[in-house]
Motif scaffolding. Structure first.
Motif, PDB file in Angstrom:
ATOM      1  N   HIS A 378       0.827  -1.205   0.000  1.00 51.83           N
ATOM      2  CA  HIS A 378       0.000   0.000   0.000  1.00 51.83           C
ATOM      3  C   HIS A 378       0.860   1.254   0.000  1.00 51.83           C
ATOM      4  O   HIS A 378       0.564   2.223  -0.716  1.00 51.83           O
ATOM      5  CB  HIS A 378      -0.930  -0.014   1.215  1.00 51.83           C
ATOM      6  N   LEU A 379       1.928   1.261   0.795  1.00 49.64           N
ATOM      7  CA  LEU A 379       2.813   2.418   0.811  1.00 49.64           C
ATOM      8  C   LEU A 379       3.487   2.594  -0.549  1.00 49.64           C
ATOM      9  O   LEU A 379       3.605   3.721  -1.053  1.00 49.64           O
ATOM     10  CB  LEU A 379       3.862   2.262   1.910  1.00 49.64           C
ATOM     11  N   ALA A 380       3.919   1.506  -1.160  1.00 48.60           N
ATOM     12  CA  ALA A 380       4.535   1.607  -2.488  1.00 48.60           C
ATOM     13  C   ALA A 380       3.563   2.206  -3.495  1.00 48.60           C
ATOM     14  O   ALA A 380       3.938   3.048  -4.326  1.00 48.60           O
ATOM     15  CB  ALA A 380       5.003   0.231  -2.953  1.00 48.60           C
ATOM     16  N   ASP A 381       2.297   1.807  -3.407  1.00 54.32           N
ATOM     17  CA  ASP A 381       1.295   2.322  -4.347  1.00 54.32           C
ATOM     18  C   ASP A 381       0.997   3.806  -4.139  1.00 54.32           C
ATOM     19  O   ASP A 381       0.385   4.432  -5.010  1.00 54.32           O
ATOM     20  CB  ASP A 381      -0.002   1.516  -4.238  1.00 54.32           C
ATOM     21  N   SER A 382       1.401   4.357  -2.996  1.00 54.12           N
ATOM     22  CA  SER A 382       1.157   5.781  -2.763  1.00 54.12           C
ATOM     23  C   SER A 382       2.131   6.667  -3.535  1.00 54.12           C
ATOM     24  O   SER A 382       1.907   7.878  -3.651  1.00 54.12           O
ATOM     25  CB  SER A 382       1.253   6.100  -1.265  1.00 54.12           C
ATOM     26  N   PHE A 383       3.203   6.085  -4.086  1.00 59.09           N
ATOM     27  CA  PHE A 383       4.116   6.847  -4.936  1.00 59.09           C
ATOM     28  C   PHE A 383       3.463   7.030  -6.305  1.00 59.09           C
ATOM     29  O   PHE A 383       3.064   6.040  -6.936  1.00 59.09           O
ATOM     30  CB  PHE A 383       5.453   6.113  -5.089  1.00 59.09           C
ATOM     31  N   PRO A 384       3.333   8.267  -6.775  1.00 59.76           N
ATOM     32  CA  PRO A 384       2.612   8.491  -8.040  1.00 59.76           C
ATOM     33  C   PRO A 384       3.156   7.685  -9.206  1.00 59.76           C
ATOM     34  O   PRO A 384       2.394   7.217 -10.065  1.00 59.76           O
ATOM     35  CB  PRO A 384       2.804  10.004  -8.275  1.00 59.76           C
ATOM     36  N   GLU A 385       4.471   7.499  -9.254  1.00 59.24           N
ATOM     37  CA  GLU A 385       5.057   6.784 -10.387  1.00 59.24           C
ATOM     38  C   GLU A 385       4.732   5.302 -10.402  1.00 59.24           C
ATOM     39  O   GLU A 385       4.990   4.608 -11.395  1.00 59.24           O
ATOM     40  CB  GLU A 385       6.577   6.984 -10.406  1.00 59.24           C
ATOM     41  N   MET A 386       4.164   4.790  -9.307  1.00 61.16           N
ATOM     42  CA  MET A 386       3.812   3.375  -9.258  1.00 61.16           C
ATOM     43  C   MET A 386       2.500   3.074  -9.991  1.00 61.16           C
ATOM     44  O   MET A 386       2.259   1.940 -10.406  1.00 61.16           O
ATOM     45  CB  MET A 386       3.686   2.906  -7.806  1.00 61.16           C
ATOM     46  N   HIS A 387       1.627   4.061 -10.110  1.00 60.23           N
ATOM     47  CA  HIS A 387       0.354   3.899 -10.823  1.00 60.23           C
ATOM     48  C   HIS A 387      -0.452   2.711 -10.291  1.00 60.23           C
ATOM     49  O   HIS A 387      -1.091   1.975 -11.059  1.00 60.23           O
ATOM     50  CB  HIS A 387       0.592   3.748 -12.328  1.00 60.23           C
ATOM     51  N   GLY A 388      -0.389   2.497  -8.970  1.00 59.49           N
ATOM     52  CA  GLY A 388      -1.192   1.440  -8.355  1.00 59.49           C
ATOM     53  C   GLY A 388      -0.811   0.037  -8.775  1.00 59.49           C
ATOM     54  O   GLY A 388      -1.666  -0.853  -8.842  1.00 59.49           O
ATOM     55  N   ALA A 389       0.492  -0.199  -9.021  1.00 61.05           N
ATOM     56  CA  ALA A 389       0.927  -1.495  -9.554  1.00 61.05           C
ATOM     57  C   ALA A 389       0.603  -2.660  -8.631  1.00 61.05           C
ATOM     58  O   ALA A 389       0.420  -3.789  -9.093  1.00 61.05           O
ATOM     59  CB  ALA A 389       2.437  -1.456  -9.823  1.00 61.05           C
ATOM     60  N   TYR A 390       0.530  -2.391  -7.321  1.00 58.01           N
ATOM     61  CA  TYR A 390       0.329  -3.477  -6.363  1.00 58.01           C
ATOM     62  C   TYR A 390      -1.098  -3.552  -5.826  1.00 58.01           C
ATOM     63  O   TYR A 390      -1.356  -4.258  -4.850  1.00 58.01           O
ATOM     64  CB  TYR A 390       1.299  -3.325  -5.196  1.00 58.01           C
ATOM     65  N   LEU A 391      -2.025  -2.851  -6.465  1.00 63.97           N
ATOM     66  CA  LEU A 391      -3.405  -2.882  -5.981  1.00 63.97           C
ATOM     67  C   LEU A 391      -3.985  -4.293  -5.896  1.00 63.97           C
ATOM     68  O   LEU A 391      -4.685  -4.618  -4.929  1.00 63.97           O
ATOM     69  CB  LEU A 391      -4.297  -1.993  -6.846  1.00 63.97           C
ATOM     70  N   PRO A 392      -3.737  -5.176  -6.867  1.00 67.65           N
ATOM     71  CA  PRO A 392      -4.262  -6.544  -6.711  1.00 67.65           C
ATOM     72  C   PRO A 392      -3.752  -7.230  -5.453  1.00 67.65           C
ATOM     73  O   PRO A 392      -4.500  -7.973  -4.802  1.00 67.65           O
ATOM     74  CB  PRO A 392      -3.764  -7.251  -7.980  1.00 67.65           C
ATOM     75  N   MET A 393      -2.485  -6.984  -5.077  1.00 64.24           N
ATOM     76  CA  MET A 393      -1.961  -7.581  -3.857  1.00 64.24           C
ATOM     77  C   MET A 393      -2.582  -6.938  -2.622  1.00 64.24           C
ATOM     78  O   MET A 393      -2.858  -7.616  -1.619  1.00 64.24           O
ATOM     79  CB  MET A 393      -0.443  -7.467  -3.805  1.00 64.24           C
ATOM     80  N   GLU A 394      -2.809  -5.637  -2.666  1.00 66.45           N
ATOM     81  CA  GLU A 394      -3.498  -4.976  -1.556  1.00 66.45           C
ATOM     82  C   GLU A 394      -4.867  -5.605  -1.323  1.00 66.45           C
ATOM     83  O   GLU A 394      -5.254  -5.914  -0.193  1.00 66.45           O
ATOM     84  CB  GLU A 394      -3.678  -3.484  -1.854  1.00 66.45           C
ATOM     85  N   GLN A 395      -5.595  -5.788  -2.417  1.00 65.94           N
ATOM     86  CA  GLN A 395      -6.942  -6.331  -2.318  1.00 65.94           C
ATOM     87  C   GLN A 395      -6.928  -7.768  -1.808  1.00 65.94           C
ATOM     88  O   GLN A 395      -7.715  -8.144  -0.928  1.00 65.94           O
ATOM     89  CB  GLN A 395      -7.625  -6.248  -3.682  1.00 65.94           C
ATOM     90  N   SER A 396      -6.012  -8.567  -2.342  1.00 66.82           N
ATOM     91  CA  SER A 396      -5.969  -9.967  -1.955  1.00 66.82           C
ATOM     92  C   SER A 396      -5.555 -10.133  -0.494  1.00 66.82           C
ATOM     93  O   SER A 396      -6.120 -10.965   0.229  1.00 66.82           O
ATOM     94  CB  SER A 396      -5.007 -10.731  -2.871  1.00 66.82           C
ATOM     95  N   LEU A 397      -4.566  -9.360  -0.041  1.00 69.32           N
ATOM     96  CA  LEU A 397      -4.110  -9.481   1.341  1.00 69.32           C
ATOM     97  C   LEU A 397      -5.141  -8.938   2.327  1.00 69.32           C
ATOM     98  O   LEU A 397      -5.304  -9.477   3.424  1.00 69.32           O
ATOM     99  CB  LEU A 397      -2.769  -8.758   1.512  1.00 69.32           C
ATOM    100  N   THR A 398      -5.838  -7.868   1.952  1.00 69.84           N
ATOM    101  CA  THR A 398      -6.905  -7.370   2.821  1.00 69.84           C
ATOM    102  C   THR A 398      -7.992  -8.424   2.982  1.00 69.84           C
ATOM    103  O   THR A 398      -8.483  -8.688   4.089  1.00 69.84           O
ATOM    104  CB  THR A 398      -7.513  -6.076   2.240  1.00 69.84           C
ATOM    105  N   GLN A 399      -8.363  -9.038   1.891  1.00 71.86           N
ATOM    106  CA  GLN A 399      -9.365 -10.108   1.930  1.00 71.86           C
ATOM    107  C   GLN A 399      -8.875 -11.275   2.779  1.00 71.86           C
ATOM    108  O   GLN A 399      -9.642 -11.878   3.543  1.00 71.86           O
ATOM    109  CB  GLN A 399      -9.651 -10.569   0.503  1.00 71.86           C
ATOM    110  N   LEU A 400      -7.589 -11.588   2.666  1.00 72.75           N
ATOM    111  CA  LEU A 400      -7.021 -12.695   3.426  1.00 72.75           C
ATOM    112  C   LEU A 400      -7.083 -12.419   4.929  1.00 72.75           C
ATOM    113  O   LEU A 400      -7.408 -13.301   5.727  1.00 72.75           O
ATOM    114  CB  LEU A 400      -5.574 -12.924   2.995  1.00 72.75           C
ATOM    115  N   ILE A 401      -6.785 -11.191   5.325  1.00 72.08           N
ATOM    116  CA  ILE A 401      -6.879 -10.828   6.745  1.00 72.08           C
ATOM    117  C   ILE A 401      -8.312 -10.986   7.223  1.00 72.08           C
ATOM    118  O   ILE A 401      -8.581 -11.560   8.289  1.00 72.08           O
ATOM    119  CB  ILE A 401      -6.383  -9.390   6.977  1.00 72.08           C
TER     120      ILE A 401
END
Length: 452
Positions: A378-401
């Motif tokens: 989530h912190l990595a995705d907050s960098f503008p140049e990342m363009h939300g590259a890790y959003l699928p992992m954010e979603q999957s890990l949130t669901q896992l928790i």
């Protein structure tokens, strides 16, 4: 109303306050209860709307009503958090050791790092929900505890700098800024060896020096941040030297990860060797990289990148994170059958040049520590140049928790779980303060206007 009744009443108020406020903003593309079915190992059942908020409320309630150890020998009678406890037992079964019963030798055991993280969680919660009476009461209880433990922190764990500075931001209390400054002064003056350009330690087992890669990297990143935070460019320069040193001696470019404990720093040998030794009742294998350590290192690099503006630090963080996405999974640490991460990866070799063929440690998962990866993505995705590259992992890990890591019978998070998300052993059902602290940090980061 006695003290216990007062805590329970305040815990109920947490449920009301958080339910009314809706849990705050969500990351882009990751609403509460979002599902990412395209990822291998994603849970199949949809998450109910608001499930993440309910998990946060449950964790805070359990910590407030059961987690406090009133031991009069701790912190001048102030107490501290228990290491672990079995939810709902009466009397409460606490500080369980290696078996499934309380450890009589550990009656007074506690971990100040859990107190520090908990207080940070509380202040983040209060910043998101100013009317939260439970958070306010717990802040009042744990502020003097943390201040007694971290007035002059001489700690080799550099990530504590990140937490102290976050506390300074959320609380506005200069105590935490001063403690953070004391910490990096200690690291730079005591742990950093300018003749070698490295942070390392010497003890009876390692007379020619050794270091744990995660501790050294975290401390180096703390120095880089502190150089900017406190206008001490010499700290930033020393931190960069220490960071480059650990990359030169412990990083494995072919696997994009690290060997974790190295020795023979001053032995004059061509290469440092992996350290394997006994510490108390544990066997330490420096060839094992665990998810919790890698997650902390990624966060440290991202924090340093955020504060310093150095793009090379973001690139190094991405180098650690990319192999750990479910779509890449080049290290095999993501469990494609059940979701989440196995505990770690083991390199059997003796040096950086000859690490050996790695094997994944599949017997268990560290439930709470792996949630550091959610915070890092989530912190990595907050960098503008990342363009939300890790959003699928954010979603999957949130669901896992929400559906697996949160252990509903214990209203908390277990330290270890089996690969299929059952208790690692049938009787190992105690929740741990460290696991819940880290999980709260991860989930709360999703609602912060500025992730940290």
């Amino acid at each position: 109303m006695n003290a216990k009744m007062r805590v329970v009443a305040l815990a109920v108020s947490l449920i009301v306050v958080t339910a009314c406020t809706g849990g705050g903003p969500r990351p882009r593309g990751a609403p509460s209860g979002s599902v990412s079915p395209s990822l291998p190992g994603s849970t199949s059942a949809p998450v109910a709307p608001g499930q993440t908020d309910m998990v946060v409320r449950a964790l805070f309630t359990t910590m407030a009503t059961e987690g406090h150890n009133p031991d009069p020998t701790l912190n001048g009678g102030l107490g501290a958090l228990y290491i672990n406890w079995r939810h709902g037992t009466n009397p409460l079964v606490v500080n369980i050791g290696g078996g499934d019963q309380p450890d009589p030798l550990g009656t007074h055991r506690h971990d100040p790092l859990t107190d520090l993280r908990y207080l940070d969680d509380l202040w983040v919660q209060k910043s998101l929900h100013p009317d939260d009476a439970t958070a306010a009461a717990e802040i009042d209880r744990y502020t003097p505890i943390v201040k007694s433990e971290f007035a002059q922190p001489g700690d080799k764990r550099g990530w504590t700098y990140d937490v102290l500075m976050d506390l300074a931001r959320t609380s506005g209390d200069p105590f935490y800024t001063n403690s953070a400054q004391y910490l990096v002064t200690y690291v730079d003056s005591t742990l950093f060896h300018p003749d070698v350009g490295a942070i390392y330690f010497v003890d009876a087992t390692h007379p020619t020096g050794y270091y744990r890669t995660d501790e050294v990297l975290d401390s180096a990143c703390a120095l880089i941040q502190a150089g900017r935070d406190f206008n001490h460019p010499e700290w930033a320069a020393d931190g960069k030297r220490a960071l480059d040193y650990v990359y030169a001696h412990a990083f494995l470019p072919s696997h994009s990860t690290f060997l974790m404990v190295l020795q023979d720093i001053t032995a004059g040998t061509p290469a440092q060797s992996v350290s394997r030794y006994r510490y108390r009742n544990q066997s330490i294998d420096g060839g094992v990289a665990r998810l919790g350590e890698v997650g902390t290192m990624a966060l440290s690099l991202l924090h340093a990148a955020k504060v310093s503006g150095d793009p090379s630090l973001l690139a190094r963080a991405r180098q650690l994170l990319d192999p750990l996405t479910a779509s890449n999974n080049s290290l095999g640490l993501w469990d494609t059958a059940n979701g989440g991460y196995f505990s770690g990866i083991k390199f059997p070799g003796s040096t950086q040049d000859a690490p050996g063929e790695p094997s994944v440690l599949r017997s268990y998962k560290e439930s709470g520590r792996q949630t550091l990866m959610l915070q890092a993505f989530h912190l990595a995705d907050s960098f503008p140049e990342m363009h939300g590259a890790y959003l699928p992992m954010e979603q999957s890990l949130t669901q896992l928790i929400d559906t697996k890591i949160f252990y509903k019978p214990g209203q908390g998070v277990l330290y270890q779980m089996a690969p299929d998300w059952q208790p690692y052993r049938p009787t190992w059902t105690w929740v741990t303060s460290e696991a819940m602290d880290i999980t709260l940090q991860a989930l709360l980061s999703l609602s912060r206007p500025t992730p940290w």
